[in-house]
Design an enzyme around this catalytic site. Structure first.
Site, short mmCIF file in Angstrom:
data_model
loop_
_atom_site.label_atom_id
_atom_site.label_comp_id
_atom_site.label_asym_id
_atom_site.label_seq_id
_atom_site.Cartn_x
_atom_site.Cartn_y
_atom_site.Cartn_z
N LYS A 72 -3.63 2.44 16.30
CA LYS A 72 -3.63 3.67 15.50
C LYS A 72 -5.04 4.19 15.17
O LYS A 72 -5.24 5.39 15.05
CB LYS A 72 -2.86 3.46 14.20
CG LYS A 72 -1.35 3.45 14.36
CD LYS A 72 -0.69 3.29 13.00
CE LYS A 72 0.79 3.55 13.06
NZ LYS A 72 1.40 3.66 11.73
N ASP A 108 3.07 10.03 9.36
CA ASP A 108 3.56 9.08 8.35
C ASP A 108 3.67 9.71 6.96
O ASP A 108 4.63 9.44 6.23
CB ASP A 108 2.65 7.84 8.28
CG ASP A 108 2.97 6.83 9.38
OD1 ASP A 108 4.07 6.90 9.95
OD2 ASP A 108 2.10 5.98 9.66
N GLY A 134 -2.87 -0.89 2.11
CA GLY A 134 -3.09 -1.07 3.54
C GLY A 134 -2.94 0.27 4.27
O GLY A 134 -3.02 1.34 3.66
N THR A 157 -5.96 -7.14 -3.01
CA THR A 157 -7.41 -7.07 -2.84
C THR A 157 -7.89 -5.77 -3.47
O THR A 157 -7.72 -4.69 -2.90
CB THR A 157 -7.76 -7.11 -1.33
OG1 THR A 157 -7.08 -8.21 -0.74
CG2 THR A 157 -9.25 -7.24 -1.11
N ARG A 160 -10.01 -3.06 -1.65
CA ARG A 160 -9.34 -2.19 -0.67
C ARG A 160 -8.74 -0.96 -1.38
O ARG A 160 -8.77 0.15 -0.84
CB ARG A 160 -8.26 -2.99 0.04
CG ARG A 160 -7.96 -2.50 1.43
CD ARG A 160 -7.06 -3.48 2.13
NE ARG A 160 -6.68 -3.01 3.43
CZ ARG A 160 -5.73 -3.59 4.16
NH1 ARG A 160 -5.07 -4.62 3.70
NH2 ARG A 160 -5.42 -3.11 5.35
N TYR A 233 11.47 -1.56 6.20
CA TYR A 233 12.75 -1.14 6.79
C TYR A 233 13.52 -2.31 7.39
O TYR A 233 14.66 -2.15 7.82
CB TYR A 233 12.54 -0.05 7.86
CG TYR A 233 11.49 -0.37 8.88
CD1 TYR A 233 10.21 0.15 8.77
CD2 TYR A 233 11.77 -1.20 9.96
CE1 TYR A 233 9.23 -0.14 9.70
CE2 TYR A 233 10.81 -1.51 10.90
CZ TYR A 233 9.53 -0.96 10.75
OH TYR A 233 8.56 -1.27 11.69
N GLY A 254 12.64 2.12 3.58
CA GLY A 254 11.67 2.46 4.61
C GLY A 254 12.31 3.03 5.87
O GLY A 254 11.63 3.69 6.66
P1 NAP Z 1 -1.41 -3.51 6.39
O1 NAP Z 1 -2.34 -2.39 6.71
O2 NAP Z 1 -1.63 -4.83 7.02
O3 NAP Z 1 -1.42 -3.70 4.79
C1 NAP Z 1 -0.68 -4.75 4.22
C2 NAP Z 1 -0.58 -4.55 2.71
O4 NAP Z 1 0.26 -5.61 2.21
C3 NAP Z 1 -1.91 -4.68 1.98
O5 NAP Z 1 -1.88 -3.92 0.81
C4 NAP Z 1 -1.94 -6.18 1.67
O6 NAP Z 1 -2.78 -6.52 0.60
C5 NAP Z 1 -0.50 -6.39 1.27
N1 NAP Z 1 -0.07 -7.77 1.37
C6 NAP Z 1 0.17 -8.47 2.50
N2 NAP Z 1 0.57 -9.73 2.20
C7 NAP Z 1 0.58 -9.80 0.83
C8 NAP Z 1 0.91 -10.82 -0.10
N3 NAP Z 1 1.32 -12.03 0.30
N4 NAP Z 1 0.83 -10.55 -1.41
C9 NAP Z 1 0.42 -9.33 -1.84
N5 NAP Z 1 0.09 -8.31 -1.01
C10 NAP Z 1 0.18 -8.55 0.31
O7 NAP Z 1 0.10 -3.14 6.73
P2 NAP Z 1 0.78 -1.68 6.76
O8 NAP Z 1 0.70 -1.14 8.12
O9 NAP Z 1 0.22 -0.89 5.62
O10 NAP Z 1 2.32 -2.05 6.50
C11 NAP Z 1 2.75 -2.46 5.23
C12 NAP Z 1 4.29 -2.44 5.15
O11 NAP Z 1 4.74 -1.09 5.31
C13 NAP Z 1 4.98 -3.25 6.25
O12 NAP Z 1 6.11 -3.86 5.69
C14 NAP Z 1 5.41 -2.20 7.25
O13 NAP Z 1 6.56 -2.58 7.99
C15 NAP Z 1 5.72 -1.04 6.33
N6 NAP Z 1 5.59 0.27 7.01
C16 NAP Z 1 6.70 1.05 7.05
C17 NAP Z 1 6.63 2.27 7.68
C18 NAP Z 1 7.86 3.12 7.72
O14 NAP Z 1 7.88 4.09 8.49
N7 NAP Z 1 8.86 2.81 6.93
C19 NAP Z 1 5.44 2.73 8.25
C20 NAP Z 1 4.32 1.89 8.18
C21 NAP Z 1 4.41 0.66 7.55
P3 NAP Z 1 -4.32 -6.93 0.87
O15 NAP Z 1 -5.09 -5.67 1.03
O16 NAP Z 1 -4.69 -7.70 -0.34
O17 NAP Z 1 -4.34 -7.80 2.11
#
Ligand code: NAP
Length: 289
Positions: A72, A108, A134, A157, A160, A233, A254
Site C-alpha cells: 500500500k 478506506d 496503525g 505505542t 505512533r 471483519y 468491519g
Molecule cells: P497495523 O498498521 O499493523 O496496525 C496495528 C494496530 O494494532 C496498531 O495500532 C497496533 O499498536 C495495534 N496492536 C496490535 N497488536 C496489539 C496488541 N497486542 N495490543 C494493543 N494494540 C495492538 O494494522 P492495520 O492495517 O491498521 O489493521 C488493523 C486492523 O484493522 C486489523 O484487524 C485489520 O484486519 C483491520 N482492517 C480492516 C479493514 C476493513 O476494511 N474492515 C481495513 C483495514 C484494516 P502499536 O502501534 O502499538 O503496534
C-alpha cells in the site's frame, strides 16, 4: 462457471501473501450479479516486484488493481497521479489505469464512513474515540477530522498516535481536534468514552485466530447512545461488538467497511455502483466456509 472471452476486462489485487484476500470473492460476485464482462484476479506479487508489476498494467490492458499488505505504501513512487486523500493517508489501496496513466486512490476512509452515514450518523461536531494508530486508523482519523468530528486517540505505542496527530496537523487540519490519551490512562479513556458518540476499534486485538481477545477498553463506560465500530471483519462479530450489543449500543462490523471500500474501487474502475448486499453475502460465505 463464467466464460472468459476476448473482451473480458481484468481487475485484481496485488498482495504478498494474497491467498486469504476476500476481494476476489466479493468483486466477482458483483460482476456476475450485474452480468458485467469483468474478472477479478488475485496476483501474488513479491515485495521487490511491486514496481515492475504495477508499471506493467498499461501494457497488459489491466483496468485496475487493489493493493494489500505489503504494497500500500511502496507502490506510491511508481504511480503517475495520487489523489489528495491517498496522499494524506500515506497509502494507496486502489489503482486505476486510464489512457496508460496510473492513478492511485485510497477508498478506506470513504469505506469506513459510508456505513456510519447509512445509520444516520453525521460526524460534524461529534466526539469519536479511536483505539489504535496503525494503517487503518489513519484513514479513519483523517475521515473523521475532515468531516468535522473531534477525535480522542489512544494507542499502545503512544509515539505512533502522536505521529498520526502531527501528520493530520501537517496536512492543514487543526491541532485541537485530536487529543492523545496514553494506553494505560484508563480514567481519561473512561471519561472520553462516556462523552463520546462513536467508538472505533482499529487494532488487531480480537482478530482471527485470537478472536477471544478483547482490546483494553473500559467497557463500563460504553453507553447505549453511542455507536461502536470494530474494523475487524474476521470474526464477523468481534467480542467487542458482542459486548457492545449487550450494552445496548448500535454496532458496525468491519465487514461493512471492507465491502464499502471495495464498492468505491469497483465504481472507480467501472463507473457503476455495485450491489453491496451481494458483495457482503460473498464475504460472509467465504468467512463462514
Ligand atoms: P497495523 O498498521 O499493523 O496496525 C496495528 C494496530 O494494532 C496498531 O495500532 C497496533 O499498536 C495495534 N496492536 C496490535 N497488536 C496489539 C496488541 N497486542 N495490543 C494493543 N494494540 C495492538 O494494522 P492495520 O492495517 O491498521 O489493521 C488493523 C486492523 O484493522 C486489523 O484487524 C485489520 O484486519 C483491520 N482492517 C480492516 C479493514 C476493513 O476494511 N474492515 C481495513 C483495514 C484494516 P502499536 O502501534 O502499538 O503496534
Amino acid at each position: 462457471m463464467r466464460v472468459i472471452r476476448g473482451d473480458t476486462k481484468v481487475v485484481g489485487v496485488f498482495g504478498w501473501p494474497v491467498e486469504h484476500s476476500l476481494s476476489p470473492a466479493m468483486h466477482n460476485a458483483a460482476f456476475i450479479a450485474l452480468g458485467m464482462p469483468y474478472i477479478y484476479i488475485p496476483f501474488p506479487v513479491r515485495p521487490d516486484a511491486i514496481g515492475t508489476a504495477i508499471r506493467s498494467l498499461p501494457s497488459l490492458g489491466i483496468v485496475g488493481i487493489n493493493l494489500t499488505i505489503p504494497h500500500k505504501e511502496t507502490v506510491m513512487p511508481f504511480l503517475d497521479e495520487i489523489t489528495q486523500e491517498a496522499k494524506e493517508i500515506g497509502a494507496v489501496n486502489t489503482v486505476h489505469c486510464v489512457d496508460g496513466q496510473l492513478l492511485g486512490d485510497n477508498t478506506d476512509g470513504r469505506g469506513f464512513y459510508q456505513p456510519l452515514e447509512t445509520m444516520g450518523f453525521r460526524a460534524y461536531g461529534k466526539l469519536a474515540v479511536v483505539i489504535g494508530a496503525g494503517g487503518a486508523a489513519r484513514s479513519v482519523v483523517y475521515r473523521l477530522i475532515k468531516s468535522g468530528a473531534r477525535v480522542i486517540l489512544s494507542n499502545r505505542t503512544k509515539a505512533r498516535a502522536e505521529q498520526l496527530a502531527q501528520d493530520v496537523y501537517n496536512a492543514g487540519y487543526s491541532h485541537e481536534k485530536i487529543e492523545i490519551v496514553a494506553d494505560g490512562d484508563i480514567q481519561r479513556l473512561s471519561r472520553a468514552i462516556k462523552d463520546a458518540d462513536l467508538l472505533v476499534q482499529t487494532t488487531r486485538v480480537g482478530m482471527y485466530p485470537n478472536a477471544n481477545e478483547m482490546p483494553s477498553i473500559p467497557m463500563e463506560s460504553i453507553h447505549r447512545e453511542m455507536i461502536v465500530y470494530d474494523l475487524i471483519y474476521n470474526p464477523l462479530k468481534s467480542r467487542l461488538l458482542q459486548a457492545a450489543e449487550l450494552h445496548g449500543c448500535s454496532t458496525i462490523s468491519g465487514v461493512q467497511m471492507l465491502v464499502t471500500q471495495g464498492a468505491f474501487a469497483f465504481e472507480r474502475w467501472t463507473g457503476v455502483w455495485p450491489p453491496t448486499d451481494v458483495m457482503e453475502a460473498a464475504v460472509v460465505e467465504s468467512l463462514t466456509k
